[in-house]
Design an enzyme around this catalytic site. Structure first.
Site, short mmCIF file in Angstrom:
data_model
loop_
_atom_site.label_atom_id
_atom_site.label_comp_id
_atom_site.label_asym_id
_atom_site.label_seq_id
_atom_site.Cartn_x
_atom_site.Cartn_y
_atom_site.Cartn_z
N HIS A 61 -0.38 5.28 -3.45
CA HIS A 61 0.12 3.71 -3.09
C HIS A 61 -1.57 3.20 -2.42
CE1 HIS A 61 3.69 2.12 -2.11
NE2 HIS A 61 3.93 2.94 -1.72
N HIS A 102 3.58 9.20 -0.25
CA HIS A 102 3.65 7.53 -0.47
C HIS A 102 2.73 7.28 -0.28
CE1 HIS A 102 6.94 4.95 -1.05
NE2 HIS A 102 6.22 4.59 -0.05
N GLU A 103 1.94 7.43 0.76
CA GLU A 103 0.73 6.52 1.16
C GLU A 103 -0.70 6.66 0.03
OE1 GLU A 103 1.56 4.25 2.08
OE2 GLU A 103 3.81 4.32 3.10
#
Length: 217
Positions: free
Chosen positions: A28, A24-25
């Site tokens: 990003h 997820h990160e």
């Protein structure tokens, strides 16, 4: 037993949570990099060490409830040529990466079960169970972060399109909204909605994988 789970269950859940938040990160940060912002890269957040991406409270929520958040990657919109598009693309990258991860988890499990040698293999059976747990938690992380409430990704996705009054409200009261959301989550007031949303996405991705696999079988 702790929180209704055994030690062996936590030994499976915790690695799955770490993988989900890492994907997820990093997504990003990589999306921000593609949009022109090197901040996450310069601060060492474009790496695959999950420890760098853990938010303690969000991590515990993921383990206990199956919904939560990670430590946000640093982003500087001023470095992006197209700031509005950059904010939306960067925010959307996290949840989308979780759904893509779930897609490949399902694909591995279904494709593997089509093989008689793998389907009857105990090691692959345990691996398949882990893949399903990873898919479920990854979808939970993605779904939760799509809620349009600060500081979750959903708020950054809709923020550029809000009228000025709504933007001002989010700036001024975002911290209070964050605490309210955390309280609702901790006292299980959001369970019904979140589980329903996760089930819809879970079934949708699984059915898409089944459809694609059947095209080639």
């Amino acid at each position: 037993m702790l929180f209704g789970r055994s030690l062996s269950e936590y030994l499976t859940i915790i690695p799955a949570v770490l993988i989900a938040i890492m994907v997820h990160e990093v997504s990003h940060g990589f999306a921000a990099y593609l949009m022109g912002d090197n901040t996450a890269k310069e601060q060492g957040r474009l790496n695959f060490n999950p420890v760098n991406h853990i938010d303690p409270i969000g991590f515990l929520c993921m383990i206990i409830a199956g919904f939560g958040w990670a430590k946000p990657v640093p982003i500087n919109l001023a470095n992006m040529k197209h700031r509005k598009a950059g904010m939306v693309v960067t925010a959307l990258a996290g949840p989308l990466s979780n759904f893509i991860l779930a897609f490949f988890c399902f694909l591995i499990v279904i494709a593997g079960n089509l093989s008689q040698s793998l389907a009857s293999n105990a090691i692959f059976g345990a691996f398949s169970e882990f893949m399903i747990i990873l898919a479920n938690l990854s979808i939970g992380l993605g779904v939760f972060n799509l809620i349009p409430v600060p500081p979750l990704d959903g708020s950054n996705i809709i923020f550029p399109f809000l009228p000025n009054g709504a933007k001002k409200f989010m700036y001024e009261y975002g911290q209070y909204i964050q605490f309210a959301l955390l309280a609702l989550l901790m006292f299980n007031f959001l369970d019904g909605v979140l589980y329903a949303m996760r089930s819809v996405v879970f079934d949708g991705i699984l059915n898409a994988v089944i459809f694609i696999v059947e095209l080639f079988v």
